[in-house]
Write a protein that holds these residues in place. Structure first.
Motif, PDB file in Angstrom:
ATOM      1  N   PHE A 239      10.319  11.517   2.481  1.00  0.00           N
ATOM      2  CA  PHE A 239      10.899  10.184   2.293  1.00  0.00           C
ATOM      3  C   PHE A 239      10.902   9.788   0.809  1.00  0.00           C
ATOM      4  O   PHE A 239      11.834   9.147   0.332  1.00  0.00           O
ATOM      5  N   ALA A 240       9.852  10.183   0.075  1.00  0.00           N
ATOM      6  CA  ALA A 240       9.797   9.837  -1.358  1.00  0.00           C
ATOM      7  C   ALA A 240      10.938  10.517  -2.116  1.00  0.00           C
ATOM      8  O   ALA A 240      11.436   9.989  -3.113  1.00  0.00           O
ATOM      9  N   ASN A 241      11.351  11.685  -1.626  1.00  0.00           N
ATOM     10  CA  ASN A 241      12.388  12.450  -2.338  1.00  0.00           C
ATOM     11  C   ASN A 241      13.770  12.386  -1.692  1.00  0.00           C
ATOM     12  O   ASN A 241      14.714  13.003  -2.173  1.00  0.00           O
TER      13      ASN A 241
ATOM     14  N   ASP B  42      15.291   3.007  -2.579  1.00  0.00           N
ATOM     15  CA  ASP B  42      14.484   1.964  -3.198  1.00  0.00           C
ATOM     16  C   ASP B  42      13.042   2.129  -2.681  1.00  0.00           C
ATOM     17  O   ASP B  42      12.854   2.411  -1.503  1.00  0.00           O
ATOM     18  N   LYS B  43      12.049   1.972  -3.564  1.00  0.00           N
ATOM     19  CA  LYS B  43      10.675   2.305  -3.127  1.00  0.00           C
ATOM     20  C   LYS B  43      10.204   1.441  -1.967  1.00  0.00           C
ATOM     21  O   LYS B  43       9.442   1.882  -1.118  1.00  0.00           O
ATOM     22  N   ARG B  44      10.677   0.197  -1.887  1.00  0.00           N
ATOM     23  CA  ARG B  44      10.311  -0.653  -0.762  1.00  0.00           C
ATOM     24  C   ARG B  44      10.921  -0.113   0.543  1.00  0.00           C
ATOM     25  O   ARG B  44      10.289  -0.089   1.594  1.00  0.00           O
ATOM     26  N   VAL B  45      12.176   0.348   0.447  1.00  0.00           N
ATOM     27  CA  VAL B  45      12.834   0.891   1.654  1.00  0.00           C
ATOM     28  C   VAL B  45      12.144   2.193   2.084  1.00  0.00           C
ATOM     29  O   VAL B  45      11.909   2.415   3.280  1.00  0.00           O
ATOM     30  N   ALA B  46      11.791   3.028   1.112  1.00  0.00           N
ATOM     31  CA  ALA B  46      11.077   4.273   1.458  1.00  0.00           C
ATOM     32  C   ALA B  46       9.767   3.921   2.173  1.00  0.00           C
ATOM     33  O   ALA B  46       9.374   4.588   3.142  1.00  0.00           O
ATOM     34  N   ALA B  47       9.099   2.846   1.709  1.00  0.00           N
ATOM     35  CA  ALA B  47       7.848   2.424   2.345  1.00  0.00           C
ATOM     36  C   ALA B  47       8.110   1.921   3.767  1.00  0.00           C
ATOM     37  O   ALA B  47       7.388   2.275   4.705  1.00  0.00           O
ATOM     38  N   VAL B  48       9.163   1.115   3.924  1.00  0.00           N
ATOM     39  CA  VAL B  48       9.509   0.612   5.269  1.00  0.00           C
ATOM     40  C   VAL B  48       9.737   1.794   6.219  1.00  0.00           C
ATOM     41  O   VAL B  48       9.259   1.798   7.362  1.00  0.00           O
ATOM     42  N   GLU B  49      10.424   2.826   5.750  1.00  0.00           N
ATOM     43  CA  GLU B  49      10.717   3.975   6.623  1.00  0.00           C
ATOM     44  C   GLU B  49       9.469   4.805   6.909  1.00  0.00           C
ATOM     45  O   GLU B  49       9.287   5.280   8.031  1.00  0.00           O
TER      46      GLU B  49
ATOM     47  N   TRP C 222       0.838  -1.208   0.000  1.00  0.00           N
ATOM     48  CA  TRP C 222       0.000   0.000   0.000  1.00  0.00           C
ATOM     49  C   TRP C 222       0.879   1.267   0.000  1.00  0.00           C
ATOM     50  O   TRP C 222       0.717   2.161  -0.838  1.00  0.00           O
ATOM     51  N   ILE C 223       1.835   1.309   0.928  1.00  0.00           N
ATOM     52  CA  ILE C 223       2.658   2.519   1.072  1.00  0.00           C
ATOM     53  C   ILE C 223       3.616   2.676  -0.114  1.00  0.00           C
ATOM     54  O   ILE C 223       3.899   3.794  -0.557  1.00  0.00           O
ATOM     55  N   GLU C 224       4.078   1.564  -0.632  1.00  0.00           N
ATOM     56  CA  GLU C 224       4.961   1.618  -1.795  1.00  0.00           C
ATOM     57  C   GLU C 224       4.255   2.285  -2.985  1.00  0.00           C
ATOM     58  O   GLU C 224       4.840   3.103  -3.698  1.00  0.00           O
ATOM     59  N   THR C 225       3.001   1.949  -3.184  1.00  0.00           N
ATOM     60  CA  THR C 225       2.221   2.565  -4.271  1.00  0.00           C
ATOM     61  C   THR C 225       2.121   4.073  -4.060  1.00  0.00           C
ATOM     62  O   THR C 225       2.218   4.857  -5.014  1.00  0.00           O
TER      63      THR C 225
END
Ligand code: HEM
Length: 415
Positions: free
Chosen positions: A216-218, A228-235, A192-195
Protein backbone atom coordinates in the motif's frame (compact mmCIF):
# COMPACT_ATOMS: atom_id res chain seq x y z
CA UNK A 1 -45.22 0.66 -13.08
CA UNK A 2 -46.14 -0.60 -9.59
CA UNK A 3 -45.99 1.68 -6.58
CA UNK A 4 -43.28 0.78 -4.07
CA UNK A 5 -44.95 0.35 -0.63
CA UNK A 6 -44.24 3.45 1.47
CA UNK A 7 -43.30 3.44 5.11
CA UNK A 8 -45.89 5.63 6.79
CA UNK A 9 -43.58 7.83 8.92
CA UNK A 10 -42.12 11.13 7.77
CA UNK A 11 -38.72 9.87 8.79
CA UNK A 12 -37.78 6.38 10.04
CA UNK A 13 -34.31 7.07 11.42
CA UNK A 14 -35.54 6.50 14.97
CA UNK A 15 -37.33 3.33 13.93
CA UNK A 16 -34.02 2.10 12.55
CA UNK A 17 -32.51 2.58 16.00
CA UNK A 18 -35.44 0.76 17.61
CA UNK A 19 -35.60 -2.13 15.17
CA UNK A 20 -31.87 -2.55 14.46
CA UNK A 21 -31.10 -5.62 12.37
CA UNK A 22 -34.81 -6.29 11.88
CA UNK A 23 -35.63 -2.86 10.43
CA UNK A 24 -35.98 -4.02 6.82
CA UNK A 25 -37.36 -7.54 7.46
CA UNK A 26 -40.03 -6.24 9.82
CA UNK A 27 -41.32 -3.76 7.26
CA UNK A 28 -41.12 -6.26 4.42
CA UNK A 29 -43.39 -8.48 6.50
CA UNK A 30 -45.72 -5.58 7.31
CA UNK A 31 -46.07 -4.56 3.64
CA UNK A 32 -46.01 -8.16 2.34
CA UNK A 33 -43.27 -7.09 -0.05
CA UNK A 34 -39.51 -7.55 -0.46
CA UNK A 35 -39.17 -3.84 -1.18
CA UNK A 36 -40.42 -0.63 0.41
CA UNK A 37 -39.59 3.03 0.47
CA UNK A 38 -38.83 5.11 3.54
CA UNK A 39 -36.99 8.23 4.66
CA UNK A 40 -33.78 7.87 6.61
CA UNK A 41 -31.94 10.96 7.85
CA UNK A 42 -34.60 12.88 5.89
CA UNK A 43 -33.53 11.24 2.65
CA UNK A 44 -35.74 9.06 0.46
CA UNK A 45 -34.37 5.52 0.67
CA UNK A 46 -35.45 2.31 -1.06
CA UNK A 47 -34.88 -0.80 1.09
CA UNK A 48 -35.03 -4.34 -0.25
CA UNK A 49 -33.96 -7.88 0.53
CA UNK A 50 -33.69 -11.38 -0.92
CA UNK A 51 -31.77 -13.17 -3.64
CA UNK A 52 -33.26 -11.23 -6.57
CA UNK A 53 -32.68 -7.90 -4.85
CA UNK A 54 -29.04 -8.86 -4.22
CA UNK A 55 -28.58 -9.80 -7.88
CA UNK A 56 -29.69 -6.37 -9.09
CA UNK A 57 -27.84 -4.56 -6.27
CA UNK A 58 -24.55 -5.99 -7.57
CA UNK A 59 -25.26 -4.93 -11.17
CA UNK A 60 -22.77 -2.09 -11.56
CA UNK A 61 -24.61 -0.59 -14.49
CA UNK A 62 -27.53 0.11 -12.14
CA UNK A 63 -25.83 1.29 -8.93
CA UNK A 64 -22.85 3.32 -7.80
CA UNK A 65 -21.19 3.56 -4.38
CA UNK A 66 -20.27 7.23 -4.77
CA UNK A 67 -21.68 9.20 -1.81
CA UNK A 68 -23.61 6.14 -0.69
CA UNK A 69 -22.23 5.56 2.82
CA UNK A 70 -23.58 7.86 5.55
CA UNK A 71 -21.07 10.34 6.98
CA UNK A 72 -21.23 8.75 10.42
CA UNK A 73 -20.07 5.42 8.96
CA UNK A 74 -17.21 7.07 7.05
CA UNK A 75 -16.02 8.91 10.17
CA UNK A 76 -15.79 5.69 12.17
CA UNK A 77 -15.87 2.39 10.31
CA UNK A 78 -14.72 3.05 6.73
CA UNK A 79 -12.58 6.20 6.76
CA UNK A 80 -12.71 8.83 4.04
CA UNK A 81 -11.62 8.38 0.41
CA UNK A 82 -11.23 4.62 0.84
CA UNK A 83 -12.23 1.85 -1.56
CA UNK A 84 -15.82 1.52 -0.29
CA UNK A 85 -16.93 4.75 -1.99
CA UNK A 86 -15.00 4.30 -5.25
CA UNK A 87 -16.41 3.59 -8.67
CA UNK A 88 -15.40 2.52 -12.21
CA UNK A 89 -11.76 1.97 -13.25
CA UNK A 90 -10.38 3.65 -10.13
CA UNK A 91 -12.25 1.09 -8.01
CA UNK A 92 -11.02 -1.83 -10.14
CA UNK A 93 -7.44 -0.65 -9.78
CA UNK A 94 -7.71 -0.14 -6.02
CA UNK A 95 -9.47 -3.50 -5.60
CA UNK A 96 -6.59 -5.22 -7.35
CA UNK A 97 -4.32 -3.84 -4.63
CA UNK A 98 -6.41 -5.64 -1.98
CA UNK A 99 -6.84 -8.83 -3.98
CA UNK A 100 -3.06 -9.11 -4.46
CA UNK A 101 -2.82 -9.91 -0.73
CA UNK A 102 -5.16 -12.86 -0.91
CA UNK A 103 -3.00 -15.67 -2.32
CA UNK A 104 -3.43 -19.17 -0.87
CA UNK A 105 -0.04 -18.96 0.84
CA UNK A 106 -0.75 -15.61 2.45
CA UNK A 107 -4.12 -16.85 3.74
CA UNK A 108 -2.53 -19.96 5.18
CA UNK A 109 0.03 -17.75 6.86
CA UNK A 110 -2.61 -15.64 8.61
CA UNK A 111 -4.19 -18.92 9.80
CA UNK A 112 -0.89 -20.17 11.23
CA UNK A 113 -0.25 -16.87 13.01
CA UNK A 114 -3.69 -17.10 14.59
CA UNK A 115 -3.14 -20.66 15.75
CA UNK A 116 0.11 -19.65 17.47
CA UNK A 117 -1.51 -16.69 19.19
CA UNK A 118 -4.37 -18.82 20.53
CA UNK A 119 -1.83 -21.17 22.08
CA UNK A 120 0.04 -18.31 23.72
CA UNK A 121 -3.18 -16.93 25.10
CA UNK A 122 -4.36 -20.32 26.34
CA UNK A 123 -1.20 -20.61 28.46
CA UNK A 124 -2.11 -17.30 30.05
CA UNK A 125 -5.75 -18.38 30.52
CA UNK A 126 -4.66 -21.42 32.54
CA UNK A 127 -3.67 -18.96 35.27
CA UNK A 128 -6.82 -16.84 35.02
CA UNK A 129 -10.15 -17.22 36.78
CA UNK A 130 -12.53 -15.97 34.10
CA UNK A 131 -11.86 -15.26 30.46
CA UNK A 132 -14.07 -13.08 28.25
CA UNK A 133 -13.51 -14.63 24.86
CA UNK A 134 -14.67 -11.58 22.89
CA UNK A 135 -12.06 -9.39 24.58
CA UNK A 136 -9.26 -11.91 24.26
CA UNK A 137 -10.08 -12.52 20.58
CA UNK A 138 -9.80 -8.80 19.91
CA UNK A 139 -6.20 -8.76 21.18
CA UNK A 140 -5.26 -12.01 19.49
CA UNK A 141 -6.55 -10.70 16.18
CA UNK A 142 -4.93 -7.29 16.61
CA UNK A 143 -1.56 -9.01 17.00
CA UNK A 144 -2.26 -11.29 14.05
CA UNK A 145 -3.46 -8.45 11.81
CA UNK A 146 -0.43 -6.26 12.53
CA UNK A 147 2.10 -9.07 12.12
CA UNK A 148 0.51 -10.30 8.90
CA UNK A 149 0.19 -6.82 7.42
CA UNK A 150 3.75 -5.76 8.39
CA UNK A 151 2.71 -3.13 10.95
CA UNK A 152 5.13 -2.97 13.91
CA UNK A 153 3.21 -3.30 17.19
CA UNK A 154 4.93 -2.76 20.54
CA UNK A 155 3.82 -5.05 23.36
CA UNK A 156 2.81 -1.95 25.32
CA UNK A 157 0.50 -0.82 22.49
CA UNK A 158 -1.55 -4.00 22.07
CA UNK A 159 -4.39 -2.93 24.37
CA UNK A 160 -4.60 0.62 23.01
CA UNK A 161 -4.63 -0.40 19.34
CA UNK A 162 -7.11 -3.26 19.86
CA UNK A 163 -9.43 -0.87 21.66
CA UNK A 164 -9.14 1.69 18.88
CA UNK A 165 -10.13 -0.89 16.26
CA UNK A 166 -13.05 -1.99 18.42
CA UNK A 167 -14.18 1.61 18.96
CA UNK A 168 -14.22 2.25 15.20
CA UNK A 169 -16.33 -0.88 14.65
CA UNK A 170 -18.71 -0.30 17.56
CA UNK A 171 -19.07 3.44 16.92
CA UNK A 172 -20.52 3.14 13.43
CA UNK A 173 -24.03 2.02 14.32
CA UNK A 174 -24.71 4.06 17.46
CA UNK A 175 -25.46 7.63 18.48
CA UNK A 176 -24.01 9.40 21.51
CA UNK A 177 -20.68 8.98 23.34
CA UNK A 178 -19.79 5.63 21.77
CA UNK A 179 -20.04 7.17 18.33
CA UNK A 180 -17.72 10.01 19.31
CA UNK A 181 -15.26 7.54 20.80
CA UNK A 182 -15.27 5.83 17.42
CA UNK A 183 -14.42 9.07 15.62
CA UNK A 184 -11.61 9.84 18.04
CA UNK A 185 -10.22 6.32 17.74
CA UNK A 186 -10.18 6.61 13.96
CA UNK A 187 -8.32 9.92 14.03
CA UNK A 188 -5.64 8.57 16.35
CA UNK A 189 -5.35 5.29 14.53
CA UNK A 190 -5.00 7.01 11.16
CA UNK A 191 -2.19 9.18 12.54
CA UNK A 192 -0.37 6.10 13.80
CA UNK A 193 -0.64 4.25 10.47
CA UNK A 194 0.16 7.35 8.45
CA UNK A 195 3.49 7.66 10.28
CA UNK A 196 4.24 4.03 9.42
CA UNK A 197 3.48 4.65 5.73
CA UNK A 198 5.84 7.66 5.79
CA UNK A 199 8.61 5.66 7.43
CA UNK A 200 8.32 2.90 4.84
CA UNK A 201 8.42 5.46 2.04
CA UNK A 202 11.56 7.13 3.30
CA UNK A 203 13.23 3.81 4.23
CA UNK A 204 13.29 4.40 7.96
CA UNK A 205 11.31 1.18 8.32
CA UNK A 206 11.88 -2.03 6.36
CA UNK A 207 8.88 -4.32 5.98
CA UNK A 208 8.45 -7.50 3.88
CA UNK A 209 7.66 -6.82 0.22
CA UNK A 210 4.66 -9.16 0.33
CA UNK A 211 3.08 -7.29 3.25
CA UNK A 212 0.07 -4.99 2.93
CA UNK A 213 2.12 -2.16 4.46
CA UNK A 214 4.78 -2.38 1.75
CA UNK A 215 2.27 -2.87 -1.07
CA UNK A 216 0.00 0.00 0.00
CA UNK A 217 2.89 2.40 0.75
CA UNK A 218 4.21 1.83 -2.77
CA UNK A 219 0.93 1.50 -4.66
CA UNK A 220 0.38 3.96 -7.48
CA UNK A 221 -3.05 5.09 -8.62
CA UNK A 222 -4.15 5.15 -12.27
CA UNK A 223 -2.34 8.43 -12.89
CA UNK A 224 0.92 6.89 -11.62
CA UNK A 225 0.96 8.81 -8.31
CA UNK A 226 1.61 7.29 -4.90
CA UNK A 227 -1.52 7.34 -2.75
CA UNK A 228 -1.91 10.33 -0.47
CA UNK A 229 -0.45 9.12 2.85
CA UNK A 230 -3.77 9.56 4.64
CA UNK A 231 -5.55 7.47 1.98
CA UNK A 232 -2.85 4.78 2.17
CA UNK A 233 -3.44 4.72 5.95
CA UNK A 234 -7.23 4.46 5.50
CA UNK A 235 -6.71 1.48 3.17
CA UNK A 236 -4.22 -0.24 5.46
CA UNK A 237 -6.73 0.18 8.28
CA UNK A 238 -9.25 -1.41 5.89
CA UNK A 239 -7.14 -4.57 6.28
CA UNK A 240 -6.33 -4.34 9.99
CA UNK A 241 -9.73 -3.32 11.40
CA UNK A 242 -11.83 -6.03 9.72
CA UNK A 243 -9.38 -8.74 10.76
CA UNK A 244 -9.95 -7.58 14.35
CA UNK A 245 -13.71 -7.57 13.65
CA UNK A 246 -13.60 -11.34 13.19
CA UNK A 247 -13.66 -11.35 17.04
CA UNK A 248 -17.44 -11.09 16.73
CA UNK A 249 -17.82 -14.16 14.51
CA UNK A 250 -15.43 -16.03 16.84
CA UNK A 251 -17.62 -15.20 19.83
CA UNK A 252 -20.70 -16.33 17.92
CA UNK A 253 -18.84 -19.50 16.90
CA UNK A 254 -18.07 -20.31 20.55
CA UNK A 255 -21.74 -19.73 21.35
CA UNK A 256 -22.78 -22.07 18.54
CA UNK A 257 -20.44 -24.78 19.88
CA UNK A 258 -21.93 -24.30 23.33
CA UNK A 259 -25.52 -24.49 22.15
CA UNK A 260 -24.94 -27.33 19.67
CA UNK A 261 -22.52 -29.74 21.39
CA UNK A 262 -23.70 -32.48 19.04
CA UNK A 263 -21.68 -30.77 16.29
CA UNK A 264 -18.34 -31.19 18.11
CA UNK A 265 -17.41 -34.73 16.98
CA UNK A 266 -18.51 -34.02 13.40
CA UNK A 267 -16.28 -30.95 13.31
CA UNK A 268 -13.21 -33.03 14.10
CA UNK A 269 -14.08 -35.80 11.67
CA UNK A 270 -14.66 -33.85 8.52
CA UNK A 271 -13.10 -30.81 6.89
CA UNK A 272 -16.34 -30.37 4.90
CA UNK A 273 -18.38 -30.21 8.07
CA UNK A 274 -15.98 -27.67 9.58
CA UNK A 275 -16.39 -25.47 6.53
CA UNK A 276 -20.19 -25.90 6.66
CA UNK A 277 -20.24 -24.97 10.34
CA UNK A 278 -18.23 -21.82 9.67
CA UNK A 279 -20.56 -20.83 6.82
CA UNK A 280 -23.56 -21.35 9.06
CA UNK A 281 -22.00 -19.04 11.66
CA UNK A 282 -21.70 -16.38 8.94
CA UNK A 283 -25.29 -16.97 7.77
CA UNK A 284 -27.06 -17.28 11.08
CA UNK A 285 -25.60 -14.61 13.35
CA UNK A 286 -26.10 -10.89 12.77
CA UNK A 287 -23.04 -8.91 11.74
CA UNK A 288 -22.95 -6.44 8.85
CA UNK A 289 -26.62 -5.40 8.58
CA UNK A 290 -27.04 -3.52 5.30
CA UNK A 291 -25.05 -2.43 2.26
CA UNK A 292 -25.80 0.94 0.67
CA UNK A 293 -25.58 2.29 -2.89
CA UNK A 294 -27.17 4.94 -5.13
CA UNK A 295 -29.10 4.47 -8.35
CA UNK A 296 -26.67 5.28 -11.20
CA UNK A 297 -29.42 6.13 -13.72
CA UNK A 298 -33.20 5.59 -13.88
CA UNK A 299 -34.25 1.97 -14.41
CA UNK A 300 -37.19 -0.36 -13.75
CA UNK A 301 -36.97 -3.66 -11.90
CA UNK A 302 -39.81 -6.13 -11.27
CA UNK A 303 -42.24 -3.37 -12.24
CA UNK A 304 -40.81 -0.83 -9.77
CA UNK A 305 -39.14 2.41 -10.78
CA UNK A 306 -35.71 3.36 -9.35
CA UNK A 307 -34.99 7.09 -9.93
CA UNK A 308 -31.39 8.23 -10.46
CA UNK A 309 -29.56 9.28 -7.29
CA UNK A 310 -31.90 7.47 -4.85
CA UNK A 311 -30.19 5.82 -1.89
CA UNK A 312 -30.79 2.08 -1.71
CA UNK A 313 -30.20 -0.29 1.21
CA UNK A 314 -29.79 -4.03 0.66
CA UNK A 315 -30.60 -6.13 3.73
CA UNK A 316 -27.63 -8.50 4.04
CA UNK A 317 -28.74 -10.10 7.30
CA UNK A 318 -32.37 -10.45 6.15
CA UNK A 319 -31.27 -12.03 2.88
CA UNK A 320 -29.16 -14.62 4.71
CA UNK A 321 -32.24 -15.57 6.70
CA UNK A 322 -34.89 -15.06 4.03
CA UNK A 323 -37.54 -17.80 4.38
CA UNK A 324 -38.04 -17.64 0.60
CA UNK A 325 -34.46 -18.87 0.09
CA UNK A 326 -33.76 -21.01 3.13
CA UNK A 327 -35.51 -23.99 4.72
CA UNK A 328 -35.55 -23.70 8.51
CA UNK A 329 -34.22 -20.19 8.01
CA UNK A 330 -34.09 -19.39 11.71
CA UNK A 331 -32.44 -22.65 12.80
CA UNK A 332 -28.68 -23.13 13.16
CA UNK A 333 -28.15 -26.06 10.81
CA UNK A 334 -24.64 -26.43 9.32
CA UNK A 335 -25.65 -29.45 7.20
CA UNK A 336 -27.36 -27.06 4.76
CA UNK A 337 -23.90 -26.02 3.57
CA UNK A 338 -22.60 -29.50 2.82
CA UNK A 339 -23.79 -29.26 -0.77
CA UNK A 340 -23.87 -25.58 -1.44
CA UNK A 341 -21.79 -23.56 -3.86
CA UNK A 342 -22.07 -20.45 -1.76
CA UNK A 343 -19.42 -18.37 -3.42
CA UNK A 344 -21.51 -17.46 -6.44
CA UNK A 345 -24.84 -17.34 -4.69
CA UNK A 346 -26.80 -14.17 -4.11
CA UNK A 347 -28.83 -15.64 -1.28
CA UNK A 348 -25.79 -16.00 1.00
CA UNK A 349 -24.20 -12.56 1.30
CA UNK A 350 -22.77 -11.99 4.80
CA UNK A 351 -19.80 -10.20 3.23
CA UNK A 352 -21.52 -8.90 0.11
CA UNK A 353 -22.09 -10.59 -3.25
CA UNK A 354 -21.03 -10.61 -6.88
CA UNK A 355 -17.49 -10.74 -8.20
CA UNK A 356 -14.55 -9.99 -5.89
CA UNK A 357 -12.43 -8.27 -8.52
CA UNK A 358 -14.99 -6.12 -10.25
CA UNK A 359 -17.49 -5.47 -7.50
CA UNK A 360 -17.52 -4.32 -3.88
CA UNK A 361 -17.69 -7.81 -2.43
CA UNK A 362 -15.47 -8.21 0.64
CA UNK A 363 -11.92 -9.25 -0.32
CA UNK A 364 -11.41 -10.60 3.20
CA UNK A 365 -13.88 -13.45 2.93
CA UNK A 366 -11.22 -16.19 2.68
CA UNK A 367 -9.31 -14.78 5.66
CA UNK A 368 -12.53 -14.73 7.67
CA UNK A 369 -13.28 -18.37 6.79
CA UNK A 370 -9.71 -19.49 7.51
CA UNK A 371 -9.51 -17.78 10.90
CA UNK A 372 -12.88 -19.20 11.92
CA UNK A 373 -11.79 -22.70 10.92
CA UNK A 374 -8.55 -22.39 12.86
CA UNK A 375 -10.33 -20.98 15.91
CA UNK A 376 -13.14 -23.55 16.01
CA UNK A 377 -10.55 -26.33 15.76
CA UNK A 378 -8.55 -24.72 18.59
CA UNK A 379 -11.62 -24.46 20.84
CA UNK A 380 -12.51 -28.11 20.31
CA UNK A 381 -9.13 -29.75 20.07
CA UNK A 382 -6.62 -27.71 22.04
CA UNK A 383 -8.38 -26.61 25.22
CA UNK A 384 -10.90 -27.79 27.79
CA UNK A 385 -13.07 -25.15 29.39
CA UNK A 386 -16.33 -24.60 31.27
CA UNK A 387 -19.04 -22.20 30.31
CA UNK A 388 -20.55 -20.69 33.48
CA UNK A 389 -24.06 -19.28 33.66
CA UNK A 390 -24.12 -15.89 31.95
CA UNK A 391 -26.20 -13.58 29.78
CA UNK A 392 -25.76 -14.89 26.24
CA UNK A 393 -28.57 -12.87 24.70
CA UNK A 394 -27.87 -11.16 21.38
CA UNK A 395 -29.24 -7.63 21.31
CA UNK A 396 -30.59 -6.95 17.80
CA UNK A 397 -30.72 -3.21 18.41
CA UNK A 398 -26.95 -2.95 18.70
CA UNK A 399 -25.28 -2.89 15.31
CA UNK A 400 -22.85 -4.61 15.23
CA UNK A 401 -23.82 -6.89 18.10
CA UNK A 402 -22.29 -9.71 20.13
CA UNK A 403 -23.61 -11.94 22.99
CA UNK A 404 -24.11 -9.68 26.05
CA UNK A 405 -21.53 -11.40 28.29
CA UNK A 406 -18.90 -11.53 25.53
CA UNK A 407 -18.84 -15.32 26.15
CA UNK A 408 -17.17 -16.08 29.47
CA UNK A 409 -15.19 -19.29 29.94
CA UNK A 410 -13.57 -20.75 33.07
CA UNK A 411 -11.14 -23.50 34.13
CA UNK A 412 -9.18 -23.49 30.93
CA UNK A 413 -6.63 -26.27 30.42
CA UNK A 414 -4.51 -26.88 27.37
CA UNK A 415 -5.08 -30.47 26.21
C1 HEM B 1 -16.24 -4.98 2.15
C2 HEM B 1 -18.21 -7.74 5.60
C3 HEM B 1 -13.80 -9.19 6.98
C4 HEM B 1 -11.83 -6.03 3.88
C5 HEM B 1 -17.13 -5.67 2.94
C6 HEM B 1 -18.56 -5.59 2.79
C7 HEM B 1 -19.11 -6.36 3.76
C8 HEM B 1 -18.04 -6.94 4.51
C9 HEM B 1 -20.60 -6.58 4.02
C10 HEM B 1 -19.30 -4.69 1.81
C11 HEM B 1 -19.83 -5.39 0.62
C12 HEM B 1 -20.50 -4.39 -0.29
O1 HEM B 1 -20.35 -3.18 -0.12
O2 HEM B 1 -21.18 -4.83 -1.21
C13 HEM B 1 -17.18 -8.29 6.33
C14 HEM B 1 -17.37 -9.10 7.51
C15 HEM B 1 -16.13 -9.52 7.90
C16 HEM B 1 -15.17 -8.96 6.96
C17 HEM B 1 -18.70 -9.43 8.17
C18 HEM B 1 -15.81 -10.36 9.09
C19 HEM B 1 -15.18 -9.84 10.08
C20 HEM B 1 -12.90 -8.54 6.18
C21 HEM B 1 -11.48 -8.77 6.20
C22 HEM B 1 -10.91 -7.88 5.33
C23 HEM B 1 -11.99 -7.08 4.77
C24 HEM B 1 -10.79 -9.85 7.04
C25 HEM B 1 -9.48 -7.66 4.94
C26 HEM B 1 -8.48 -8.35 5.30
C27 HEM B 1 -12.86 -5.42 3.20
C28 HEM B 1 -12.68 -4.36 2.21
C29 HEM B 1 -13.96 -4.08 1.69
C30 HEM B 1 -14.89 -4.96 2.39
C31 HEM B 1 -11.37 -3.72 1.81
C32 HEM B 1 -14.33 -3.06 0.60
C33 HEM B 1 -14.34 -3.75 -0.75
C34 HEM B 1 -14.77 -2.86 -1.89
O3 HEM B 1 -15.39 -1.80 -1.65
O4 HEM B 1 -14.49 -3.22 -3.05
N1 HEM B 1 -16.83 -6.51 3.98
N2 HEM B 1 -15.85 -8.21 6.04
N3 HEM B 1 -13.17 -7.52 5.30
N4 HEM B 1 -14.20 -5.75 3.28
FE1 HEM B 1 -15.00 -7.05 4.59
Amino acid sequence: IKKIPQDKWIDSSLALIFDGYDFISKRCKRYQSNIFQTRLMLEKTICFKGEEAAKIFYDKTKFTRKNAAPDRVKKTLFGEKGIQGMDGDAHLHRKQMFMSLMSKERIQEVGTLTQKQWHNYAKKWERMDTIVLFEEAREVLCRVACTWAGVPLEESEVKLRSQQFEAMIAGSGVVGPKHWQGRKARKENEQWIETIIEKVRNHQLEVPEISATYIFANHRDLSGELLDKRVAAVELINVLRPIVAIDRYITFGALALHEHPECRPKLLESEDYLRAFVEEIRRFYPFFPFASARVRQDFDWQGYHFPEGTRVLLDLYGTNRDPQSWDKHDVFYPERFLNFSELDSFKFIPQGGGDYHTNHRCPGEWITIELLKVTMTFLIQSINYNVPKQDLRINHLKMPTVPASGFVIKNVNLC
